[in-house]
Motif scaffolding. Structure first.
Motif: not given
Length: 194
Positions: A90-95, A112-113
């Motif tokens: 996913t590119p939505q690592t902020g979520f 870590p993500i």
């Protein structure tokens, strides 16, 4: 006294005491077989849904989809000194970061993500297939931040995507496929590691 574990007993590690005991037995098995790093997929693994990298709700709403299994397993693993990273496409690592913080508090910030957000890169000599570069980059961070001593032999990938599992096993990294329809079998699968 309220237990730190939140779910009913699964079909998992032999136990007479239920869910909490099964989670602790699985973590003890990880330590017994020298696993010190869990690399865990996010969509359809930690979460009980797949966002497709296009979540339009809030982090609060998304956090409700964290499987109790992973809430308990990750917390118990961290408490026993096992490093954890989220490895996802996913590119939505902020979520992802917000969900981890909401679920694990301060400890969530230490996970870590590695996602498809172009915030990291792996410049080593290992495989670039599947989740291999994600795991390698997370290991680099953990080694730098905590002096972790993590190798392929001490790593376990948990993922719902059989292709990522096959790549991992081919590269000499232990891996367990999470069946999204029967996620509680994961604890039993962990207890079968050799």
């Amino acid at each position: 006294m309220k237990s730190m574990f939140s779910s009913p007993p699964p079909e998992a590690c032999p136990t007479q005491s239920g869910w909490a005991d099964a989670v602790l037995k699985a973590v003890a098995k990880l330590k017994e077989v020298n696993i010190n790093f869990l690399a865990i997929d996010f969509d359809q693994t930690i979460l009980d849904i797949h966002t497709g990298g296009r979540w339009h709700g809030t982090a609060v709403e998304l956090a409700k989809h964290v499987r109790p299994l992973f809430r308990d397993l990750i917390a118990a693993a961290i408490a026993e000194g096992i490093y954890v990273a989220v490895v996802t496409f996913t590119p939505q690592t902020g979520f992802v970061a917000e969900v981890l913080e909401r679920t694990f508090g301060e400890k969530g910030r230490q996970i870590p993500i590695r996602g498809a957000d172009r915030s990291w890169k792996f410049s080593g000599h290992g495989s670039t297939k599947g989740k291999q570069p994600h795991m390698a980059s997370a290991v680099e961070e953990l080694e730098g931040a905590y002096g972790a001593d993590i190798t392929k032999e001490t790593t376990l990938l948990i993922d719902d995507d059989a292709k990522n599992i096959r790549v991992s096993l081919h590269e000499g990294v232990r891996a367990i496929w999470l069946n999204p329809e029967k996620p509680n079998r994961l604890l039993n699968d962990i207890c079968k590691l050799i």
